[in-house]
Design a protein around this motif. Structure first.
Motif, PDB file in Angstrom:
ATOM      1  N   HIS A  50       0.826  -1.211   0.000  1.00  0.00           N
ATOM      2  CA  HIS A  50       0.000   0.000   0.000  1.00  0.00           C
ATOM      3  C   HIS A  50       0.858   1.259   0.000  1.00  0.00           C
ATOM      4  O   HIS A  50       0.643   2.178  -0.796  1.00  0.00           O
ATOM      5  CB  HIS A  50      -0.918   0.002   1.225  1.00  0.00           C
ATOM      6  CG  HIS A  50      -1.408   1.373   1.588  1.00  0.00           C
ATOM      7  ND1 HIS A  50      -0.940   2.077   2.683  1.00  0.00           N
ATOM      8  CD2 HIS A  50      -2.280   2.207   0.959  1.00  0.00           C
ATOM      9  CE1 HIS A  50      -1.519   3.258   2.729  1.00  0.00           C
ATOM     10  NE2 HIS A  50      -2.342   3.357   1.704  1.00  0.00           N
ATOM     11  N   GLU A  54       1.128   3.958  -3.027  1.00  0.00           N
ATOM     12  CA  GLU A  54       0.710   5.350  -2.837  1.00  0.00           C
ATOM     13  C   GLU A  54       1.882   6.305  -3.070  1.00  0.00           C
ATOM     14  O   GLU A  54       1.718   7.356  -3.701  1.00  0.00           O
ATOM     15  CB  GLU A  54       0.148   5.560  -1.433  1.00  0.00           C
ATOM     16  CG  GLU A  54      -0.312   6.991  -1.217  1.00  0.00           C
ATOM     17  CD  GLU A  54      -1.012   7.223   0.101  1.00  0.00           C
ATOM     18  OE1 GLU A  54      -1.588   8.320   0.276  1.00  0.00           O
ATOM     19  OE2 GLU A  54      -0.993   6.321   0.960  1.00  0.00           O
ATOM     20  N   ARG A  58       1.877   9.247  -5.830  1.00  0.00           N
ATOM     21  CA  ARG A  58       2.053  10.664  -5.496  1.00  0.00           C
ATOM     22  C   ARG A  58       3.207  11.259  -6.297  1.00  0.00           C
ATOM     23  O   ARG A  58       3.127  12.404  -6.768  1.00  0.00           O
ATOM     24  CB  ARG A  58       2.338  10.809  -4.000  1.00  0.00           C
ATOM     25  CG  ARG A  58       1.237  10.344  -3.062  1.00  0.00           C
ATOM     26  CD  ARG A  58       0.031  11.229  -3.123  1.00  0.00           C
ATOM     27  NE  ARG A  58      -0.928  10.876  -2.073  1.00  0.00           N
ATOM     28  CZ  ARG A  58      -2.160  11.361  -1.997  1.00  0.00           C
ATOM     29  NH1 ARG A  58      -2.576  12.233  -2.912  1.00  0.00           N
ATOM     30  NH2 ARG A  58      -2.966  11.009  -1.022  1.00  0.00           N
ATOM     31  N   LEU A  77      -3.123   5.515  -7.362  1.00  0.00           N
ATOM     32  CA  LEU A  77      -3.588   6.109  -6.112  1.00  0.00           C
ATOM     33  C   LEU A  77      -4.946   5.541  -5.705  1.00  0.00           C
ATOM     34  O   LEU A  77      -5.189   5.269  -4.525  1.00  0.00           O
ATOM     35  CB  LEU A  77      -3.671   7.627  -6.258  1.00  0.00           C
ATOM     36  CG  LEU A  77      -4.071   8.401  -4.995  1.00  0.00           C
ATOM     37  CD1 LEU A  77      -3.098   8.130  -3.854  1.00  0.00           C
ATOM     38  CD2 LEU A  77      -4.173   9.898  -5.292  1.00  0.00           C
ATOM     39  N   ALA A  80      -4.271   2.151  -4.261  1.00  0.00           N
ATOM     40  CA  ALA A  80      -3.678   2.265  -2.935  1.00  0.00           C
ATOM     41  C   ALA A  80      -4.730   2.618  -1.895  1.00  0.00           C
ATOM     42  O   ALA A  80      -4.747   2.043  -0.786  1.00  0.00           O
ATOM     43  CB  ALA A  80      -2.572   3.322  -2.945  1.00  0.00           C
ATOM     44  N   LYS A  81      -5.608   3.530  -2.226  1.00  0.00           N
ATOM     45  CA  LYS A  81      -6.649   3.923  -1.282  1.00  0.00           C
ATOM     46  C   LYS A  81      -7.659   2.800  -1.056  1.00  0.00           C
ATOM     47  O   LYS A  81      -8.193   2.650   0.048  1.00  0.00           O
ATOM     48  CB  LYS A  81      -7.355   5.198  -1.774  1.00  0.00           C
ATOM     49  CG  LYS A  81      -6.509   6.452  -1.573  1.00  0.00           C
ATOM     50  CD  LYS A  81      -7.277   7.692  -1.945  1.00  0.00           C
ATOM     51  CE  LYS A  81      -6.515   8.944  -1.500  1.00  0.00           C
ATOM     52  NZ  LYS A  81      -6.466   9.088  -0.035  1.00  0.00           N
ATOM     53  N   ASP A 215      -5.534  15.579   0.724  1.00  0.00           N
ATOM     54  CA  ASP A 215      -5.768  15.143  -0.655  1.00  0.00           C
ATOM     55  C   ASP A 215      -6.084  16.271  -1.626  1.00  0.00           C
ATOM     56  O   ASP A 215      -5.759  16.175  -2.815  1.00  0.00           O
ATOM     57  CB  ASP A 215      -6.911  14.125  -0.691  1.00  0.00           C
ATOM     58  CG  ASP A 215      -6.492  12.762  -0.163  1.00  0.00           C
ATOM     59  OD1 ASP A 215      -5.362  12.352  -0.452  1.00  0.00           O
ATOM     60  OD2 ASP A 215      -7.297  12.125   0.535  1.00  0.00           O
TER      61      ASP A 215
END
Length: 444
Positions: A50, A54, A58, A77, A80-81, A215
Motif C-alpha cells: 500500500h 501510494e 504521489r 492512487l 492504494a486507497k 488530498d
C-alpha cells in the motif's frame, strides 16, 4: 415479512443448530492455534504494498507532465486507497491483527484514510452491524438507512428515486459512510442537534479537515504549477475508490439469497443461531488472489461475518470448511460472479423502488425477502400450517434448506393451497386459512 424463526426457515432442529455452532467454534479454535509468522508477514507485506503504491502514485502526479503519467498515477492512487480502506483499515479495525500486540497494527491505534473517524465506524459497523446483521429495525447498514432493500420496510414515495440516489451514494460512498456513522454515534450518545460542541462533532470536523487538507490541498500544492491537474487526479482517485468500495459492499448483503430477519429472531437467540444468521444473511462472490486482496477479502463475506476478527488471509481455507458444513447440513452457500451478485443487488434496489402492489411476489417468497412461511404446508389432518420436513428415501438423511429452496419455485407454480398460485394472488394474508378458495367459498 422476513425470517422470524431461523431454525424453522433453515429446516434444522435445535440440536442441529447447536451442533453447527459447536463445529463453527471448532473452526475458530483451529485457526487461532495456527496464527503465527505467516500471518504477521502477510499484513506487513500488505502495508508495504500500500505505502509503495501510494508513494509511487504521489510521485507520478507531482512530477509527471504527460497525460499517460497522470492517468497511471490516478489509477495507482485509487488502488492504494482501496487497499488501505478494505484490506488494511477495515480488517485491522476489526481486531484481526490484535493478537500480534504490534501497536502500529492494532485496532485501537489504526486511523484509516477516510473522512469518517475510525472510532465512529467501529461503533456502527463492528458493534451494531455485525451484532444485528440484516435484522430489519436494528441493522442500520440494511440499505444504509436511505434505501429500501427489504419488503419489510413500508414503501414511501421517496423510494421511487432509489435508482438515482444509489448513484449519488456510490459516487460519495466515503462521505455516506462517514455521515451515517457520525449520526449513529450521536444517536447512541443522546447528543441533540444543537450540541455542536460535542466530542463526536469535533472528531468528525478534525478528520474532515485532515483528509480534505491532505488530498485536495497539500499534495496538489506540492505539484506547483500542476496544482489543478493533481487536484483533479486526486479527486478522480477518490471517486474510483468510492465506486469500487460501493460495488464490493453491495455484493455482501443484498444479492438473492442474503436473507433478512425480524427482531423476533433476536429473542433468546443462541450462539448457534447467531452463526446461522450470519451464514444465511451474507453472500460471497468468486475472486482470485489479486481480486480478493483488492476487496479486503470481502469476496469472503460469509467467512468474514462468521469470524470478523480472524485474519483475512485465512478466509480461503476457512471457506473450504464452511462449504463442507453447508453440504453436511444441506444449507445454501450463497456465491456467484461479481457482476452477477452486483446485478442481483441492484435489481432488488430498482424493484423495491416500486410500491408492493406492483410487485408479483409476496414478502415471504421474494428473492430478496423470504421467510419460513414460504415453506408452510397445510396439514391434511388438522389443517394447521407446518413446515414439511422430508427425508431422502435412499440415504435416510433429512433434507434441509438447500433442498427445500430448490423445490420451492416449482411448488409456487403449482396449485397447492399454500405456496401455489393462490398464495401469490392472495398474498400472505391467505395463510390465515390454509384451505383453497373453493372450500372457503363453500362456507359462505
Amino acid at each position: 415479512m422476513a425470517i422470524t424463526d431461523i431454525r424453522v426457515f433453515a429446516h434444522l432442529t435445535e440440536a442441529d443448530v447447536d451442533a453447527l455452532g459447536r463445529e463453527l467454534d471448532q473452526i475458530r479454535t483451529d485457526i487461532e492455534q495456527l496464527l503465527g509468522q505467516r500471518d504477521a508477514d502477510y499484513v506487513r507485506r500488505a502495508i508495504r504494498v500500500h505505502r509503495g503504491l501510494e508513494g509511487a502514485a504521489r510521485l507520478l502526479l507531482c512530477a509527471g507532465r504527460h497525460r499517460a503519467t497522470r492517468v497511471a498515477g490516478t489509477v495507482m492512487l485509487a488502488c492504494a486507497k482501496s487497499i488501505e480502506m478494505m484490506e488494511l483499515g477495515h480488517n485491522i479495525s476489526h481486531g484481526q491483527w490484535d493478537w500480534m500486540n504490534d501497536p502500529e497494527i492494532h485496532s485501537t491505534n489504526w486511523e484509516w484514510d477516510l473522512v469518517g473517524p475510525s472510532a465512529h465506524w467501529k461503533r456502527s459497523h463492528n458493534v451494531v452491524h455485525h451484532t444485528y446483521t440484516n435484522v430489519y429495525g436494528m441493522d442500520e447498514d440494511l440499505g444504509f438507512a436511505v434505501q429500501r432493500m427489504t419488503r419489510d420496510e413500508p414503501w414511501r414515495p421517496i423510494h421511487v428515486l432509489q435508482p438515482v440516489t444509489s448513484l449519488l451514494i456510490a459516487a460519495s460512498f466515503e462521505w455516506a459512510i462517514a455521515v451515517h456513522d457520525w449520526a449513529l454515534v450521536r444517536q447512541h450518545r443522546g447528543i441533540p442537534d444543537s450540541g455542536w460542541r460535542a466530542t463526536p462533532n469535533a472528531e468528525f470536523a478534525r478528520k474532515i479537515a485532515r483528509q480534505v487538507g491532505k488530498d485536495l490541498l497539500l499534495f496538489p500544492a506540492l505539484s506547483g504549477q500542476g496544482f489543478r491537474s493533481t487536484l483533479a487526479a486526486n479527486a478522480s482517485a477518490l471517486l474510483l475508490r468510492n465506486l469500487w468500495s460501493y460495488v464490493v459492499i453491495m455484493c455482501g448483503h443484498f444479492p438473492d439469497g442474503a436473507e433478512k430477519f425480524t427482531t423476533g429472531q433476536l429473542r433468546g437467540e443462541t450462539r448457534g443461531e447467531w452463526y446461522l444468521r450470519q451464514l444465511l444473511g451474507t453472500a460471497n462472490f468468486h475472486a482470485g488472489p489479486i481480486l480478493a486482496f483488492m476487496t479486503g477479502s470481502l469476496c469472503y463475506q460469509i467467512e468474514h461475518h462468521l469470524f470478523p476478527d480472524l485474519p483475512s488471509n485465512r478466509y480461503p481455507e476457512i471457506a473450504e470448511r464452511i462449504r463442507a458444513l453447508c453440504d453436511k447440513y444441506d444449507l445454501p452457500y450463497t456465491t456467484g460472479s461479481l457482476p452477477a451478485q452486483f446485478w442481483q443487488a441492484h435489481r432488488t434496489l430498482w424493484k423495491l423502488a416500486l410500491p408492493d402492489r406492483l410487485l408479483r411476489r409476496s414478502s415471504d417468497d421474494a428473492a430478496e425477502t423470504r421467510s419460513e412461511r414460504k415453506f408452510l404446508m397445510a396439514s391434511p389432518t388438522t389443517g394447521r400450517l407446518l413446515i414439511k420436513l422430508e427425508t431422502d428415501p435412499n440415504t435416510g438423511v433429512r433434507q434441509g434448506l438447500r433442498t427445500a429452496l430448490a423445490a420451492a419455485d416449482p411448488l409456487l407454480r403449482s396449485t397447492n393451497p399454500v405456496g401455489g398460485q393462490w398464495l401469490r394472488r392472495r398474498g400472505t394474508a391467505a395463510l390465515a386459512d390454509p384451505r383453497p378458495p373453493q372450500a372457503r367459498k363453500d362456507d359462505r
